[in-house]
Scaffold this motif. Sequence first.
Motif, PDB file in Angstrom:
ATOM      1  N   LYS A   1      -0.070  -5.514  -5.016  1.00  0.00           N
ATOM      2  CA  LYS A   1       0.002  -5.325  -3.577  1.00  0.00           C
ATOM      3  C   LYS A   1       1.355  -4.753  -3.165  1.00  0.00           C
ATOM      4  O   LYS A   1       2.326  -4.818  -3.906  1.00  0.00           O
ATOM      5  CB  LYS A   1      -0.243  -6.646  -2.845  1.00  0.00           C
ATOM      6  N   GLN A   2       1.391  -4.192  -1.951  1.00  0.00           N
ATOM      7  CA  GLN A   2       2.628  -3.673  -1.402  1.00  0.00           C
ATOM      8  C   GLN A   2       3.518  -4.810  -0.910  1.00  0.00           C
ATOM      9  O   GLN A   2       3.050  -5.897  -0.596  1.00  0.00           O
ATOM     10  CB  GLN A   2       2.343  -2.717  -0.239  1.00  0.00           C
ATOM     11  N   ARG A   3       4.816  -4.528  -0.841  1.00  0.00           N
ATOM     12  CA  ARG A   3       5.728  -5.492  -0.262  1.00  0.00           C
ATOM     13  C   ARG A   3       5.417  -5.642   1.229  1.00  0.00           C
ATOM     14  O   ARG A   3       5.210  -4.653   1.933  1.00  0.00           O
ATOM     15  CB  ARG A   3       7.175  -5.041  -0.471  1.00  0.00           C
ATOM     16  N   GLU A   4       5.401  -6.883   1.707  1.00  0.00           N
ATOM     17  CA  GLU A   4       5.065  -7.153   3.087  1.00  0.00           C
ATOM     18  C   GLU A   4       6.078  -8.091   3.725  1.00  0.00           C
ATOM     19  O   GLU A   4       6.695  -8.918   3.050  1.00  0.00           O
ATOM     20  CB  GLU A   4       3.663  -7.769   3.199  1.00  0.00           C
TER      21      GLU A   4
ATOM     22  N   TYR B   1      10.654 -10.946   2.681  1.00  0.00           N
ATOM     23  CA  TYR B   1       9.518 -10.131   2.304  1.00  0.00           C
ATOM     24  C   TYR B   1       8.974 -10.658   0.980  1.00  0.00           C
ATOM     25  O   TYR B   1       9.677 -11.356   0.249  1.00  0.00           O
ATOM     26  CB  TYR B   1       9.915  -8.662   2.156  1.00  0.00           C
TER      27      TYR B   1
ATOM     28  N   GLN C   1       6.161  -9.626  -2.464  1.00  0.00           N
ATOM     29  CA  GLN C   1       5.316  -8.666  -3.145  1.00  0.00           C
ATOM     30  C   GLN C   1       4.518  -9.394  -4.216  1.00  0.00           C
ATOM     31  O   GLN C   1       5.084  -9.939  -5.166  1.00  0.00           O
ATOM     32  CB  GLN C   1       6.137  -7.539  -3.765  1.00  0.00           C
TER      33      GLN C   1
END
Length: 121
Positions: free
Chosen positions: A43-46, A37, A39
Motif C-alpha cells: 500500500k501507499q504511505r498514508e 504516516y 505504510q
Amino acid sequence: QVQLVESGGGLVQPGGSLRLSCAASGSIFSINAMGWYRQAPGKQRELVARITSGGSTNYADSVKGRFTISRDNAKNTVYLQMNSLKPEDTAVYYCNAFATGSRLSIPYDYWGQGTQVTVSS
C-alpha cells in the motif's frame, strides 16, 4: 538541520495499545506541524494523524476514535497513542515534521527512519 527519532513500536495483540514517540532535534527555528504516516505492505504511505503548531489536529478516518496525537512543544516531541489496535494497523510508522531549520528560510518536510508496528495474535 532537523533529525527525527521514533520509538515505541513493537508487537501487540489485537485490542492492545501502543504509544509512539518522536523527538525532533538539531538546529530548529520553528516547527509548523508534526504528524504520523504509515505504510503497510503493498500500500501507499498514508497520513495517520497530524497536529499543527496551533494545536489543530486531523486523523485518518480509519483511526478516528482509537488513536490520539499530542505534542510537547517545549521538547519538540509528538506522541501517538494507539488503542484498540487491529491487524490492519500493521505497518511501518513514520514521523514527519514540517519545520524550518536555522540554515533555511522556509519550511521543509523532514522524516524519521520509521518504526514497525505489528498487530497479531
